[in-house]
Design a protein around this motif. Structure first.
Motif, PDB file in Angstrom:
ATOM      1  N   LEU A   1       0.815  -1.215   0.000  1.00 11.13           N
ATOM      2  CA  LEU A   1       0.000   0.000   0.000  1.00 11.13           C
ATOM      3  C   LEU A   1       0.850   1.266   0.000  1.00 11.13           C
ATOM      4  O   LEU A   1       0.309   2.376  -0.053  1.00 11.13           O
ATOM      5  N   ASP A   2       2.181   1.088   0.075  1.00 15.62           N
ATOM      6  CA  ASP A   2       3.123   2.214   0.111  1.00 15.62           C
ATOM      7  C   ASP A   2       2.747   3.211   1.209  1.00 15.62           C
ATOM      8  O   ASP A   2       2.652   4.426   0.969  1.00 15.62           O
ATOM      9  N   LEU A   3       2.545   2.697   2.412  1.00 16.32           N
ATOM     10  CA  LEU A   3       2.090   3.522   3.526  1.00 16.32           C
ATOM     11  C   LEU A   3       3.241   4.239   4.212  1.00 16.32           C
ATOM     12  O   LEU A   3       4.341   3.693   4.363  1.00 16.32           O
ATOM     13  N   ARG A   4       2.967   5.459   4.644  1.00 14.83           N
ATOM     14  CA  ARG A   4       3.872   6.237   5.492  1.00 14.83           C
ATOM     15  C   ARG A   4       3.093   6.638   6.746  1.00 14.83           C
ATOM     16  O   ARG A   4       1.882   6.516   6.796  1.00 14.83           O
ATOM     17  N   ASP A   5       3.789   7.164   7.732  1.00  8.66           N
ATOM     18  CA  ASP A   5       3.132   7.564   8.982  1.00  8.66           C
ATOM     19  C   ASP A   5       2.253   6.432   9.508  1.00  8.66           C
ATOM     20  O   ASP A   5       1.087   6.614   9.836  1.00  8.66           O
ATOM     21  N   VAL A   6       2.837   5.249   9.585  1.00  9.93           N
ATOM     22  CA  VAL A   6       2.097   4.054   9.959  1.00  9.93           C
ATOM     23  C   VAL A   6       2.019   3.913  11.480  1.00  9.93           C
ATOM     24  O   VAL A   6       3.035   3.960  12.177  1.00  9.93           O
ATOM     25  N   VAL A   7       0.793   3.771  11.977  1.00 12.02           N
ATOM     26  CA  VAL A   7       0.575   3.369  13.368  1.00 12.02           C
ATOM     27  C   VAL A   7       0.244   1.880  13.314  1.00 12.02           C
ATOM     28  O   VAL A   7      -0.826   1.481  12.853  1.00 12.02           O
ATOM     29  N   LEU A   8       1.182   1.077  13.757  1.00 18.14           N
ATOM     30  CA  LEU A   8       1.080  -0.375  13.665  1.00 18.14           C
ATOM     31  C   LEU A   8       0.519  -0.906  14.971  1.00 18.14           C
ATOM     32  O   LEU A   8       1.125  -0.739  16.033  1.00 18.14           O
ATOM     33  N   VAL A   9      -0.675  -1.509  14.914  1.00 18.92           N
ATOM     34  CA  VAL A   9      -1.418  -1.904  16.111  1.00 18.92           C
ATOM     35  C   VAL A   9      -1.507  -3.422  16.185  1.00 18.92           C
ATOM     36  O   VAL A   9      -2.000  -4.076  15.253  1.00 18.92           O
ATOM     37  N   GLY A  10      -1.040  -3.986  17.296  1.00 19.41           N
ATOM     38  CA  GLY A  10      -1.106  -5.424  17.489  1.00 19.41           C
ATOM     39  C   GLY A  10      -1.841  -5.772  18.764  1.00 19.41           C
ATOM     40  O   GLY A  10      -1.529  -5.232  19.829  1.00 19.41           O
ATOM     41  N   HIS A  11      -2.818  -6.661  18.647  1.00 26.18           N
ATOM     42  CA  HIS A  11      -3.610  -7.097  19.798  1.00 26.18           C
ATOM     43  C   HIS A  11      -3.199  -8.516  20.200  1.00 26.18           C
ATOM     44  O   HIS A  11      -3.016  -9.384  19.347  1.00 26.18           O
ATOM     45  N   SER A  12      -3.002  -8.732  21.503  1.00 25.17           N
ATOM     46  CA  SER A  12      -2.763 -10.060  22.063  1.00 25.17           C
ATOM     47  C   SER A  12      -1.588 -10.754  21.357  1.00 25.17           C
ATOM     48  O   SER A  12      -0.506 -10.194  21.269  1.00 25.17           O
ATOM     49  N   TYR A  13      -1.804 -11.970  20.816  1.00 23.48           N
ATOM     50  CA  TYR A  13      -0.726 -12.702  20.151  1.00 23.48           C
ATOM     51  C   TYR A  13      -0.012 -11.872  19.108  1.00 23.48           C
ATOM     52  O   TYR A  13       1.213 -11.939  18.956  1.00 23.48           O
ATOM     53  N   SER A  14      -0.760 -11.071  18.343  1.00 19.53           N
ATOM     54  CA  SER A  14      -0.158 -10.411  17.182  1.00 19.53           C
ATOM     55  C   SER A  14       0.874  -9.362  17.564  1.00 19.53           C
ATOM     56  O   SER A  14       1.603  -8.874  16.701  1.00 19.53           O
ATOM     57  N   GLY A  15       0.976  -9.034  18.847  1.00 18.48           N
ATOM     58  CA  GLY A  15       2.068  -8.174  19.268  1.00 18.48           C
ATOM     59  C   GLY A  15       3.430  -8.751  18.907  1.00 18.48           C
ATOM     60  O   GLY A  15       4.392  -8.006  18.659  1.00 18.48           O
ATOM     61  N   ILE A  16       3.519 -10.078  18.855  1.00 17.29           N
ATOM     62  CA  ILE A  16       4.808 -10.713  18.541  1.00 17.29           C
ATOM     63  C   ILE A  16       5.223 -10.447  17.100  1.00 17.29           C
ATOM     64  O   ILE A  16       6.327  -9.938  16.858  1.00 17.29           O
TER      65      ILE A  16
END
Length: 229
Positions: free
Chosen positions: A64-79
């Motif tokens: 998606l060629d994203l910039r200014d990314v806020v990457l959010v991980g819940h529970s397991y996906s934090g890894i």
């Protein structure tokens, strides 16, 4: 305007973020809920491993060629989110761990989880997959019966290899801008790697008075936290 990449925890897909994503978009942001390989509409025959999940996230940001990314991980996906955050470099604006596991180099979900041995046994008994929770397992998490029914209906077995393969990390994670959202009904304090890194200067703690699945129990409040970042 920020670009939110939202990754749900075990058994869940992009659908879990529907209400949160809608609020973020209504506020003028872009939200990209992501289903990891082997889950929901991306179910496969062979259980996907940890590295596959990391690549899923990195590939979506790059596709998606994203910039200014806020990457959010819940529970397991934090890894996998923690590992992906190191790899996307200057595209990253912030990482948000939502009541999440925080990766440590060389360790897996099973090796650090309090119920790791139980999870490993369940994976072995179910052909390499971790079975979803039953309705009764959500008691005390601030969820309505309807919300529990929605989670149970949408959950799919989680690929066990992603839980047993170790994380691969460099040294960047402690220095990244991170917000950790602790859901108090699940457990009142951060623990493990999260507790260690919250003692540093770059990590910020936010508390929500709800259970482990705030995208269902308090989507408005969770979206507000994300927007405040």
């Amino acid at each position: 305007m920020a670009n939110y990449v939202l990754v749900a925890g075990a058994w869940l897909g992009a659908w879990a973020w529907d209400e949160v994503a809608e609020e973020l978009r209504a506020a003028g942001h872009r939200a990209y809920p992501l289903t990891l390989s082997g889950l929901a509409e991306r179910r496969g025959v062979a259980p996907a491993g940890q590295e596959v999940h990391v690549r899923d996230i990195v590939a979506e940001v790059e596709r998606l060629d994203l910039r200014d990314v806020v990457l959010v991980g819940h529970s397991y996906s934090g890894i996998p989110v923690g590992q992906a955050a190191e790899r996307i470099g200057e595209r990253l604006a912030r990482v948000v761990f939502v009541d999440a596991d925080v990766p440590r180099d060389g360790e897996s979900f099973v090796s650090v989880a309090g119920n790791g041995q139980e999870v490993a046994v369940a994976i072995a008994r179910n052909g390499g997959w971790w079975p979803p929770l039953a309705a009764g397992d959500f008691a005390g998490q601030g969820l309505t019966d309807e919300q529990v029914a929605r989670i149970v209906a949408g959950s799919t077995p989680h690929p066990g290899a992603s839980l047993t393969e170790p994380a691969v990390l460099g040294d960047a994670l402690p220095e990244l801008p991170v917000t950790y959202v602790k859901c108090l009904l699940d457990w009142p304090e951060p623990f493990g790697r999260a507790a260690e890194l919250l003692a540093g200067e770059r990590w910020r703690l936010v508390e929500l008075d709800t259970g482990h699945w705030p995208m269902f129990s308090q989507p408005h409040e969770l979206a507000a936290v994300l927007q405040e970042l």
